[in-house]
Design an enzyme around this catalytic site. Structure first.
Site, PDB file in Angstrom:
ATOM      1  CD  GLU A 100      -3.189  -0.740   0.716  1.00  0.00           C
ATOM      2  OE1 GLU A 100      -3.842  -1.616   0.156  1.00  0.00           O
ATOM      3  OE2 GLU A 100      -3.559   0.437   0.795  1.00  0.00           O
ATOM      4  CB  CYS A 138       4.808  -3.390  16.507  1.00  0.00           C
ATOM      5  SG  CYS A 138       6.516  -2.819  16.322  1.00  0.00           S
ATOM      6  N   GLY A 179       6.488  -2.400   6.642  1.00  0.00           N
ATOM      7  CA  GLY A 179       7.885  -2.789   6.730  1.00  0.00           C
ATOM      8  C   GLY A 179       8.731  -1.878   7.599  1.00  0.00           C
ATOM      9  CD  GLU A 180      12.794  -0.611  10.902  1.00  0.00           C
ATOM     10  OE1 GLU A 180      13.559   0.249  10.390  1.00  0.00           O
ATOM     11  OE2 GLU A 180      12.006  -0.361  11.832  1.00  0.00           O
ATOM     12  CB  SER A 210       9.171   5.848  10.545  1.00  0.00           C
ATOM     13  OG  SER A 210       8.762   5.327  11.787  1.00  0.00           O
ATOM     14  CB  SER A 233       8.356   3.411  16.067  1.00  0.00           C
ATOM     15  OG  SER A 233       7.900   3.876  14.822  1.00  0.00           O
ATOM     16  CB  CYS A 354      -1.075   5.627  12.378  1.00  0.00           C
ATOM     17  SG  CYS A 354       0.511   5.093  13.015  1.00  0.00           S
TER      18      CYS A 354
END
Length: 381
Positions: A100, A138, A179-180, A210, A233, A354
């Site tokens: 997305e 998370c 994703g990270e 982020s 985060s 979010c």
């Protein structure tokens, strides 16, 4: 079946910068033609080949036909929020997976900067994904329920901007989607290099990455991406709570993370953006605000308090009350003099807020994105 799945990947995205530069160099073709090719694709969204790019050497056309495609991803769905401020894009990759991207529009005339009204108009922020799924797990984030599936190539990251540019003129980009980003570091750096060059010409100051706190990525960040904004985060002021809600935090102890952030800030002189999701009874009490204030009092930071968005019946978390959020902000601002904002929610009616980002095809309604309080320029200090 195996051969058919590999066939599409034999031709790369023309936006995979390292690969097209390498191929051009090997063929003795100047790299200065590459931005012209990118500009052509931007201006011709329906082009199926690159034969129409003007004024290239003959060898370039042959190479492009053999090894590259205008885009390797396809925009398969777009949904607008009722207030028309948010557009959620579902993008299918050539490996069959989907990600997305979310376009968020802000009218600067409706807000104030430094206490004063300012002229302006609508400008757009694009939230991009860097991976399909996420390894971090998370517990308050829907993406974590997908697990990790694959990294995006730099071209697939850039193509999200290409698709979004056909809906809105993008001024800012935030890596706050699926994703990270620090776990796909090379592609991240390469994609941002394309964003800041011709023809996109985005300012590094309008790009934000982020991370949950990948220390080795933070240590390299300023050297590889100077002037790009870093958002962390954090979500809790002590290691125990972080580990409860963010299992990956066990690999990145809070003390070591804060040392890495201090070194980064000493070197870069940049404001650090702290993301803090407000979970009722978990991390939203006054004592937590004091702990966070003490943790950040030596930093030049902006804390963004994020109301928790429900991610399904399986979640054990609840949204903090408005009063708790305001009290938390009051402690940080009033006692510790830390600039603190409360995130404006956008796109909830299209699951575009979010932490709601998850792709579960074929039900495209489950997809989502990320939001900011306002575009990143309004948060810089």
């Amino acid at each position: 079946m195996a051969s058919s799945s590999k066939a599409p990947s034999s031709r790369r995205s023309v936006f995979d910068a390292v690969h097209i530069r390498s191929e051009f160099s090997a063929a003795g073709i100047s790299a200065h033609f590459i931005p012209l090719i990118w500009k052509y694709v931007l201006q011709n969204p329906r082009c199926s080949d690159l034969d129409g790019v003007p004024s290239l050497p003959a060898a370039a056309y042959a190479l492009l036909r053999q090894k590259f495609r205008p885009t390797t991803s396809t925009l398969t769905a777009a949904a607008d929020s009722k207030d028309r401020t948010t557009t959620k894009l579902l993008i299918c990759l050539q490996n069959g997976e989907s990600v997305e991207a979310v376009v968020m529009r802000y009218d600067t005339r409706l807000g104030k900067y430094d206490g004063k009204p300012r002229p302006g108009g609508v400008r757009s922020t694009l939230c991009v994904s860097s991976q399909v799924g996420c390894k971090m797990g998370c517990r308050f984030c829907a993406t974590g329920t997908m697990g990790f599936k694959s990294n995006l190539s730099s071209g697939e990251i850039v193509e999200q901007l290409v698709h979004a540019s056909r809906y809105s003129q993008i001024r800012n980009v935030v890596f706050m989607g699926m994703g990270e980003p620090m776990n796909n570091y090379n592609a991240l750096v390469e994609a941002i290099g394309v964003f800041t060059g011709s023809p996109f010409q985005l300012s590094p100051k309008r790009i934000t990455v982020s991370t949950v706190g990948i220390i080795h990525g933070i240590n390299k960040f300023n050297g590889d991406l100077p002037k790009v904004n870093l958002a962390v985060s954090l979500h809790a002021p002590d290691q125990d709570i972080r580990c409860q809600i963010m299992p990956a935090a066990r690999a990145f102890p809070l003390g070591k993370l804060m040392n890495a952030l201090q070194s980064y800030q000493n070197e870069s002189k940049q404001t650090i953006f702290i993301e803090y999701i407000m979970l009722d009874g978990v991390n939203d009490q006054e004592e937590h605000a004091h702990q966070l204030g003490k943790l950040l009092e030596t930093f030049k930071a902006v804390v963004n308090l994020i109301p928790f968005n429900p991610i399904g019946s399986s979640s054990n978390f609840k949204t903090s009350s408005d009063q708790n959020v305001k009290n938390f902000q009051k402690v940080l601002k009033g006692i510790y003099r830390i600039r603190t904002t409360i995130r404006q929610q956008m796109g909830q009616d299209i699951a575009g807020a979010c932490g709601q980002l998850v792709v579960s095809l074929p039900d495209e309604r489950s997809a989502g994105g990320a939001t900011l309080l306002s575009d990143i320029e309004d948060l810089r200090i």
